[in-house]
Structures are given as structure tokens and as C-alpha cells.
Design a protein around this motif. Structure first.
Motif, PDB file in Angstrom:
ATOM      1  N   ALA A  11      -2.276  -7.064 -19.732  1.00 49.23           N
ATOM      2  CA  ALA A  11      -1.918  -7.491 -21.271  1.00 49.23           C
ATOM      3  C   ALA A  11      -0.935  -6.536 -21.916  1.00 49.23           C
ATOM      4  O   ALA A  11      -0.421  -6.793 -22.817  1.00 49.23           O
ATOM      5  N   ASP A  12      -0.632  -5.480 -21.109  1.00 50.56           N
ATOM      6  CA  ASP A  12       0.163  -4.521 -21.735  1.00 50.56           C
ATOM      7  C   ASP A  12       1.540  -4.657 -21.154  1.00 50.56           C
ATOM      8  O   ASP A  12       1.765  -4.163 -20.019  1.00 50.56           O
ATOM      9  N   PRO A  13       2.590  -4.890 -22.176  1.00 47.58           N
ATOM     10  CA  PRO A  13       3.772  -5.098 -21.645  1.00 47.58           C
ATOM     11  C   PRO A  13       4.412  -3.884 -21.024  1.00 47.58           C
ATOM     12  O   PRO A  13       5.244  -4.284 -19.841  1.00 47.58           O
ATOM     13  N   SER A  14       4.036  -2.711 -21.284  1.00 52.77           N
ATOM     14  CA  SER A  14       4.773  -1.464 -20.807  1.00 52.77           C
ATOM     15  C   SER A  14       3.908  -1.435 -19.219  1.00 52.77           C
ATOM     16  O   SER A  14       4.566  -0.780 -18.401  1.00 52.77           O
ATOM     17  N   LEU A  15       2.974  -2.034 -18.821  1.00 54.99           N
ATOM     18  CA  LEU A  15       2.137  -1.687 -17.663  1.00 54.99           C
ATOM     19  C   LEU A  15       2.152  -3.071 -16.866  1.00 54.99           C
ATOM     20  O   LEU A  15       1.818  -2.820 -15.608  1.00 54.99           O
ATOM     21  N   ALA A  16       2.480  -4.080 -17.346  1.00 55.17           N
ATOM     22  CA  ALA A  16       2.144  -5.466 -16.438  1.00 55.17           C
ATOM     23  C   ALA A  16       2.891  -5.663 -15.285  1.00 55.17           C
ATOM     24  O   ALA A  16       2.422  -5.977 -13.913  1.00 55.17           O
ATOM     25  N   ASP A  17       4.241  -4.944 -15.174  1.00 54.95           N
ATOM     26  CA  ASP A  17       5.008  -5.068 -13.897  1.00 54.95           C
ATOM     27  C   ASP A  17       4.169  -4.056 -12.987  1.00 54.95           C
ATOM     28  O   ASP A  17       4.221  -4.405 -11.635  1.00 54.95           O
ATOM     29  N   TYR A  18       3.983  -2.826 -13.410  1.00 47.96           N
ATOM     30  CA  TYR A  18       3.323  -1.937 -12.556  1.00 47.96           C
ATOM     31  C   TYR A  18       2.032  -2.619 -12.135  1.00 47.96           C
ATOM     32  O   TYR A  18       1.563  -2.481 -10.823  1.00 47.96           O
ATOM     33  N   ALA A  19       1.337  -3.093 -12.707  1.00 49.95           N
ATOM     34  CA  ALA A  19      -0.115  -3.697 -12.530  1.00 49.95           C
ATOM     35  C   ALA A  19       0.072  -4.592 -11.624  1.00 49.95           C
ATOM     36  O   ALA A  19      -0.666  -4.817 -10.472  1.00 49.95           O
ATOM     37  N   ASP A  20       0.903  -5.647 -11.671  1.00 48.75           N
ATOM     38  CA  ASP A  20       1.308  -6.693 -10.753  1.00 48.75           C
ATOM     39  C   ASP A  20       1.938  -6.157  -9.243  1.00 48.75           C
ATOM     40  O   ASP A  20       1.387  -6.517  -8.126  1.00 48.75           O
ATOM     41  N   TYR A  21       2.658  -5.056  -9.405  1.00 52.82           N
ATOM     42  CA  TYR A  21       3.064  -4.523  -8.174  1.00 52.82           C
ATOM     43  C   TYR A  21       1.827  -3.829  -7.363  1.00 52.82           C
ATOM     44  O   TYR A  21       1.722  -4.024  -6.214  1.00 52.82           O
ATOM     45  N   LEU A  22       1.103  -3.207  -8.009  1.00 49.59           N
ATOM     46  CA  LEU A  22      -0.316  -2.667  -7.493  1.00 49.59           C
ATOM     47  C   LEU A  22      -1.290  -3.726  -6.951  1.00 49.59           C
ATOM     48  O   LEU A  22      -1.819  -3.633  -5.813  1.00 49.59           O
ATOM     49  N   LYS A  23      -1.502  -4.760  -7.676  1.00 51.67           N
ATOM     50  CA  LYS A  23      -2.145  -5.665  -7.225  1.00 51.67           C
ATOM     51  C   LYS A  23      -1.554  -6.445  -5.902  1.00 51.67           C
ATOM     52  O   LYS A  23      -2.460  -6.552  -4.966  1.00 51.67           O
ATOM     53  N   ALA A  24      -0.265  -6.495  -5.868  1.00 48.03           N
ATOM     54  CA  ALA A  24       0.161  -6.863  -4.490  1.00 48.03           C
ATOM     55  C   ALA A  24       0.007  -6.186  -3.327  1.00 48.03           C
ATOM     56  O   ALA A  24      -0.106  -6.549  -2.139  1.00 48.03           O
ATOM     57  N   GLN A  25      -0.288  -4.664  -3.514  1.00 50.53           N
ATOM     58  CA  GLN A  25      -0.375  -3.692  -2.622  1.00 50.53           C
ATOM     59  C   GLN A  25      -1.985  -3.801  -2.050  1.00 50.53           C
ATOM     60  O   GLN A  25      -2.159  -3.178  -1.147  1.00 50.53           O
ATOM     61  N   LEU A  26      -2.804  -4.338  -3.079  1.00 48.77           N
ATOM     62  CA  LEU A  26      -4.166  -4.251  -2.581  1.00 48.77           C
ATOM     63  C   LEU A  26      -4.504  -4.528  -0.927  1.00 48.77           C
ATOM     64  O   LEU A  26      -5.406  -4.071  -0.448  1.00 48.77           O
ATOM     65  N   PRO A  27      -4.193  -5.640  -0.748  1.00 53.16           N
ATOM     66  CA  PRO A  27      -4.507  -6.283   0.814  1.00 53.16           C
ATOM     67  C   PRO A  27      -4.086  -5.170   1.643  1.00 53.16           C
ATOM     68  O   PRO A  27      -5.121  -4.869   2.694  1.00 53.16           O
ATOM     69  N   GLU A  28      -2.735  -4.658   1.713  1.00 50.43           N
ATOM     70  CA  GLU A  28      -2.423  -3.693   2.582  1.00 50.43           C
ATOM     71  C   GLU A  28      -3.353  -2.230   2.556  1.00 50.43           C
ATOM     72  O   GLU A  28      -3.598  -1.749   3.658  1.00 50.43           O
ATOM     73  N   ALA A  29      -3.429  -2.086   1.132  1.00 51.15           N
ATOM     74  CA  ALA A  29      -4.307  -0.708   1.310  1.00 51.15           C
ATOM     75  C   ALA A  29      -5.605  -0.765   1.725  1.00 51.15           C
ATOM     76  O   ALA A  29      -6.073   0.241   2.334  1.00 51.15           O
ATOM     77  N   ARG A  30      -6.240  -1.889   1.956  1.00 46.49           N
ATOM     78  CA  ARG A  30      -7.490  -2.114   2.377  1.00 46.49           C
ATOM     79  C   ARG A  30      -7.424  -2.053   4.088  1.00 46.49           C
ATOM     80  O   ARG A  30      -8.569  -1.886   4.820  1.00 46.49           O
ATOM     81  N   LYS A  31      -6.117  -2.094   4.425  1.00 47.38           N
ATOM     82  CA  LYS A  31      -5.922  -2.028   5.960  1.00 47.38           C
ATOM     83  C   LYS A  31      -5.789  -0.650   6.577  1.00 47.38           C
ATOM     84  O   LYS A  31      -5.527  -0.483   7.821  1.00 47.38           O
ATOM     85  N   ILE A  32      -5.819   0.442   5.523  1.00 45.07           N
ATOM     86  CA  ILE A  32      -5.319   1.669   6.105  1.00 45.07           C
ATOM     87  C   ILE A  32      -6.593   2.300   6.942  1.00 45.07           C
ATOM     88  O   ILE A  32      -7.612   1.930   6.812  1.00 45.07           O
ATOM     89  N   THR A  33      -6.301   2.613   8.312  1.00 48.68           N
ATOM     90  CA  THR A  33      -7.162   3.122   9.020  1.00 48.68           C
ATOM     91  C   THR A  33      -7.221   4.526   8.906  1.00 48.68           C
ATOM     92  O   THR A  33      -6.350   5.311   9.022  1.00 48.68           O
ATOM     93  N   PRO A  34      -8.296   5.000   9.176  1.00 44.05           N
ATOM     94  CA  PRO A  34      -8.648   6.704   9.171  1.00 44.05           C
ATOM     95  C   PRO A  34      -7.677   7.260  10.338  1.00 44.05           C
ATOM     96  O   PRO A  34      -7.490   7.028  11.341  1.00 44.05           O
ATOM     97  N   GLY A  35      -7.277   8.463   9.987  1.00 42.87           N
ATOM     98  CA  GLY A  35      -6.515   9.255  10.922  1.00 42.87           C
ATOM     99  C   GLY A  35      -4.948   9.002  11.122  1.00 42.87           C
ATOM    100  O   GLY A  35      -4.771   7.604  10.693  1.00 42.87           O
ATOM    101  N   GLY A  36      -4.127   9.433  11.679  1.00 46.16           N
ATOM    102  CA  GLY A  36      -2.748   9.076  11.696  1.00 46.16           C
ATOM    103  C   GLY A  36      -2.069   9.008  10.525  1.00 46.16           C
ATOM    104  O   GLY A  36      -2.283   9.533   9.517  1.00 46.16           O
ATOM    105  N   LYS A  37      -0.915   8.300  10.570  1.00 46.58           N
ATOM    106  CA  LYS A  37       0.048   8.085   9.527  1.00 46.58           C
ATOM    107  C   LYS A  37      -0.957   7.316   8.240  1.00 46.58           C
ATOM    108  O   LYS A  37      -1.919   6.498   8.687  1.00 46.58           O
ATOM    109  N   LEU A  38      -0.461   7.482   6.955  1.00 44.11           N
ATOM    110  CA  LEU A  38      -1.237   6.879   5.997  1.00 44.11           C
ATOM    111  C   LEU A  38      -0.902   5.331   5.842  1.00 44.11           C
ATOM    112  O   LEU A  38      -1.975   4.659   5.558  1.00 44.11           O
ATOM    113  N   ALA A  39       0.286   4.913   6.038  1.00 48.19           N
ATOM    114  CA  ALA A  39       0.504   3.631   6.103  1.00 48.19           C
ATOM    115  C   ALA A  39      -0.255   2.761   7.068  1.00 48.19           C
ATOM    116  O   ALA A  39      -0.550   3.093   8.326  1.00 48.19           O
ATOM    117  N   PRO A  40      -0.717   1.451   6.876  1.00 51.92           N
ATOM    118  CA  PRO A  40      -1.468   0.890   7.889  1.00 51.92           C
ATOM    119  C   PRO A  40      -0.918   0.328   8.988  1.00 51.92           C
ATOM    120  O   PRO A  40       0.590   0.085   8.912  1.00 51.92           O
TER     121      PRO A  40
END
Length: 194
Positions: free
Chosen positions: A165-194
Motif C-alpha cells: 500500500a506504500d508507493p515507495s515500497l510497492a515495487d520492492y515488495a512485489d520484487y521480494l514476493k516474486a523471490q519467495l518460491p526460490e528462497a524456499r528452495k535454498i538447501t543447507p550448505g554449499g552456495k546460498l543460491a538454490p
């Protein structure tokens, strides 16, 4: 650049590139590109460090050496907490990029502890809250704490809805929302990216 692997640390080029580290070959001073505003008391501490740890021109300085010096110099700086946090995340990412997972993880563990503490502050600006929830969730999952990661991602989803609802944060919020599925795929150890 916002979809490159460094997005899981929420630090971006040029701070994640080896050539984003500026080195003065004469003095041995190192800094992230563009970070040249140094307070007089910092200069004194850094000068003492550089005198005790001269850069030997005959040895040259590779990326690992730059990162070691960078970490040492930034430990002598009086940075605002958010700048310190992002600087350590950038250095952690660069350690990972050169294959030094132990140093990357050590820095990330330290940053995670700082973020956990900072997230307790109700006055934390919303943009930092979004960023810290995302990064802390990624780091927790990397360090085999899926329960904490899931809790942080749930908190992030609530914060994203509020930020939309905050125009100054809406784009960043949308960007992070799009990252959520990948963030849940991070596997322990090794490189941070899934």
C-alpha cells in the motif's frame, strides 16, 4: 542484476564484483567502490593497521587478499548498522564467489545474528524490515534452520502485504514476493543460491 545469485544476500553489482573493490597500491588501503568518506578517527585507526600490515608489491594482491584487507579495514570503520550489515553481506558473497564457503558462512552467521536483533526493533524502517526478513530467512535456511526460515518468510509475507500500500515500497515488495518460491528452495550448505 536483481535476478543474479547475489539477490539472496540482497547486495548487488558493483559491490559483489572483485573489481568493485578499490585498492591503493601505494598505501594498501582498500574500500568498496564509492565508499571514500572516512572520518578522521577512522583514518587514524586505518593508518595504524596499514603501517602494521603493509602491502608487499612483490606479492601482488589477489581477490582473497583484497577481501581479507577489506574485512580488516571495515572492522575499523564507524559505519551505521545498516551499512555495516550490507558491507559484510557483500564481502560474504565475494568470499563465496572465490570458493571460500567457510569465510562466507562465518560472515553470514554474524550478519544473521545482527539481523535477528535488529528485527526486534519496532522502529526499523519498513524497507530494511523487508530486506532483513528476506535475507535472514535465506541465511537461516542455509544454516539448516528451516523452521526459523519458514517463520521469517511468513513474517515477510505479512510485511509485503503491508508494504504494497506504500508507493515507495510497492515495487520492492512485489520484487521480494516474486523471490519467495526460490528462497524456499535454498538447501543447507554449499552456495546460498538454490
Amino acid at each position: 542484476i536483481y535476478d543474479w545469485p547475489d539477490k539472496y544476500d540482497q547486495v548487488f553489482w558493483p559491490f559483489t564484483a572483485a573489481d568493485g573493490i578499490w585498492v591503493c597500491e601505494k598505501s594498501g588501503f582498500v574500500a568498496l567502490i564509492g565508499d571514500m568518506e572516512i572520518k578522521p578517527e577512522e583514518k587514524t585507526r586505518i593508518a595504524e593497521y596499514l603501517k602494521a600490515h603493509p602491502l608487499r608489491k612483490s606479492e601482488g594482491i589477489g581477490t582473497a587478499g583484497k577481501l581479507e584487507r577489506l574485512q580488516a579495514v571495515y572492522a575499523l570503520r564507524d559505519l551505521e548498522p545498516a551499512q555495516h550489515n550490507s558491507t559484510m553481506r557483500a564481502i560474504a558473497y565475494q568470499y563465496e564467489a572465490i570458493g571460500d564457503q567457510d569465510r562466507a558462512n562465518a560472515l553470514r552467521r554474524s550478519v544473521l545474528a545482527d539481523m535477528r536483533q535488529t528485527l526486534q526493533d519496532a522502529a526499523l524502517p519498513a524497507n530494511l524490515r523487508l530486506q532483513y526478513l528476506f535475507v535472514a530467512a535465506n541465511y537461516a535456511r542455509e544454516f539448516e534452520d528451516a523452521a526459523e526460515s519458514d517463520r521469517l518468510l511468513a513474517d515477510l509475507e505479512v510485511a509485503i502485504r503491508a508494504a504494497a500500500a506504500d508507493p515507495s515500497l510497492a515495487d520492492y515488495a512485489d520484487y521480494l514476493k516474486a523471490q519467495l518460491p526460490e528462497a524456499r528452495k535454498i538447501t543447507p550448505g554449499g552456495k546460498l543460491a538454490p
